[in-house]
Write a protein that holds these residues in place. Sequence first.
Motif, PDB file in Angstrom:
ATOM      1  N   MET A 175       0.827  -1.202   0.000  1.00 25.17           N
ATOM      2  CA  MET A 175       0.000   0.000   0.000  1.00 25.17           C
ATOM      3  C   MET A 175       0.865   1.256   0.000  1.00 25.17           C
ATOM      4  N   ASN A 176       0.425   2.261  -0.722  1.00 25.47           N
ATOM      5  CA  ASN A 176       1.010   3.598  -0.660  1.00 25.47           C
ATOM      6  C   ASN A 176      -0.136   4.560  -0.394  1.00 25.47           C
ATOM      7  N   GLY A 177      -0.313   4.893   0.863  1.00 26.86           N
ATOM      8  CA  GLY A 177      -1.507   5.623   1.273  1.00 26.86           C
ATOM      9  C   GLY A 177      -2.705   4.705   1.153  1.00 26.86           C
ATOM     10  N   SER A 178      -3.703   5.116   0.401  1.00 30.65           N
ATOM     11  CA  SER A 178      -4.894   4.279   0.189  1.00 30.65           C
ATOM     12  C   SER A 178      -4.837   3.529  -1.132  1.00 30.65           C
ATOM     13  N   GLU A 179      -3.697   3.613  -1.832  1.00 33.30           N
ATOM     14  CA  GLU A 179      -3.570   2.968  -3.141  1.00 33.30           C
ATOM     15  C   GLU A 179      -2.837   1.635  -3.027  1.00 33.30           C
ATOM     16  N   VAL A 180      -3.398   0.609  -3.686  1.00 35.76           N
ATOM     17  CA  VAL A 180      -2.732  -0.687  -3.785  1.00 35.76           C
ATOM     18  C   VAL A 180      -1.743  -0.594  -4.942  1.00 35.76           C
ATOM     19  N   VAL A 181      -0.431  -0.630  -4.621  1.00 35.25           N
ATOM     20  CA  VAL A 181       0.581  -0.483  -5.680  1.00 35.25           C
ATOM     21  C   VAL A 181       1.108  -1.834  -6.164  1.00 35.25           C
ATOM     22  N   ALA A 182       0.815  -2.901  -5.404  1.00 38.46           N
ATOM     23  CA  ALA A 182       1.180  -4.254  -5.852  1.00 38.46           C
ATOM     24  C   ALA A 182       0.373  -5.261  -5.055  1.00 38.46           C
ATOM     25  N   LEU A 183       0.034  -6.358  -5.702  1.00 38.24           N
ATOM     26  CA  LEU A 183      -0.792  -7.394  -5.065  1.00 38.24           C
ATOM     27  C   LEU A 183      -0.155  -8.756  -5.283  1.00 38.24           C
ATOM     28  N   VAL A 184      -0.065  -9.545  -4.179  1.00 41.22           N
ATOM     29  CA  VAL A 184       0.448 -10.906  -4.242  1.00 41.22           C
ATOM     30  C   VAL A 184      -0.618 -11.842  -3.662  1.00 41.22           C
ATOM     31  N   ASN A 185      -0.987 -12.874  -4.402  1.00 37.99           N
ATOM     32  CA  ASN A 185      -1.959 -13.867  -3.922  1.00 37.99           C
ATOM     33  C   ASN A 185      -1.220 -15.081  -3.380  1.00 37.99           C
ATOM     34  N   CYS A 186      -1.642 -15.547  -2.197  1.00 38.03           N
ATOM     35  CA  CYS A 186      -1.015 -16.711  -1.566  1.00 38.03           C
ATOM     36  C   CYS A 186      -2.088 -17.726  -1.209  1.00 38.03           C
ATOM     37  N   THR A 187      -1.809 -19.007  -1.438  1.00 34.28           N
ATOM     38  CA  THR A 187      -2.776 -20.072  -1.154  1.00 34.28           C
ATOM     39  C   THR A 187      -2.077 -21.294  -0.583  1.00 34.28           C
ATOM     40  N   THR A 188      -2.884 -22.185   0.029  1.00 29.68           N
ATOM     41  CA  THR A 188      -2.411 -23.487   0.483  1.00 29.68           C
ATOM     42  C   THR A 188      -3.418 -24.549   0.080  1.00 29.68           C
ATOM     43  N   GLU A 189      -3.023 -25.806   0.185  1.00 30.76           N
ATOM     44  CA  GLU A 189      -3.956 -26.911   0.076  1.00 30.76           C
ATOM     45  C   GLU A 189      -4.730 -26.995   1.391  1.00 30.76           C
ATOM     46  N   GLN A 190      -5.629 -27.943   1.501  1.00 29.79           N
ATOM     47  CA  GLN A 190      -6.358 -28.149   2.751  1.00 29.79           C
ATOM     48  C   GLN A 190      -5.356 -28.503   3.860  1.00 29.79           C
ATOM     49  N   ILE A 191      -5.467 -27.810   4.988  1.00 27.11           N
ATOM     50  CA  ILE A 191      -4.532 -28.014   6.092  1.00 27.11           C
ATOM     51  C   ILE A 191      -5.277 -28.676   7.250  1.00 27.11           C
ATOM     52  N   GLN A 192      -4.778 -29.790   7.729  1.00 25.47           N
ATOM     53  CA  GLN A 192      -5.365 -30.454   8.888  1.00 25.47           C
ATOM     54  C   GLN A 192      -5.161 -29.587  10.136  1.00 25.47           C
TER      55      GLN A 192
END
Length: 209
Positions: free
Chosen positions: A164-181
Motif C-alpha cells: 500500500m502507498n496511502g490508500s492505493e494498492v501499488v502491488a498485489l500478491v496472492n497466496c494459497t495453500t492446500e487443505q490443512i489439517q
Amino acid sequence: MSDTPNPGNTGSPGPGYYRDPSGVMRWWDGARWTDSVQNSGPSPSAPQPPPSRPREKSHTLRNVLLALIAVFVLAIGGCVALLAFAGNEVNEAIESAEVDDAAPGGPDNPLTIAEGQPFEVSGFQYAPGWSVTQDTLGNAQVEGLRVTNARDETDSAIVEIKFMNGSEVVALVNCTTEQIQVGQTTSLNCFGADDFPATYDRITINDAF
C-alpha cells in the motif's frame, strides 16, 4: 238404521265411528246414528303405523373435505415453520459471515503486517521469518511464508498480500495453500504479477473470501 252399534261390550257405546247395519262407517253420537260418514281412512280402532324415521344424511364427503382442509392447514403451518427456521438459519449465517469479514484480516478489514514478523488471521497462525522480494521479472513476491491451522476444522488459507502507498494498492500478491489439517503447518504458494513497487508505506493481508 236405528240399530245400536255393538262393538262387543254391553250397553250403548260412546260417540265414534262405527260400522252401521249397511256396513258404512258412520258417526254414532252415543244415542243414535248421524248423517256423518267416514269415506276413507282406517277405523278408529285400527292401529296407526309408526311415523317413518327420517333418513340420516351422509356426512362422508363433508368429513373427507374437513380432513383434507386440516391436512392442508397443517402442511401450510409446517411450511411456514420450516421457512421461518430456514430464514433464521440464513440470517445467522449472514450475521456470522459479516462478523468474520469485519474481523482483523477479514475481506473487509485488511490487517497491517510487518515484514518477517508473525501474525494471526482468523485462527491461522503465520510464522516469522518471511520476506518480500522481486522475482527475475521484477514482480513483487513473498517468500518463506508458513502457516499453522489453529482452527477447529480442516481448511485452506487463501489470502491477498497488498503493498500500500496511502490508500492505493501499488502491488498485489496472492497466496494459497492446500487443505490443512488442524494443527498442521505448511508453506503458502505466493504469486504476484505486479511490478515490485518503488515506494510503499505498509503491507496488509486479508482473506480473499
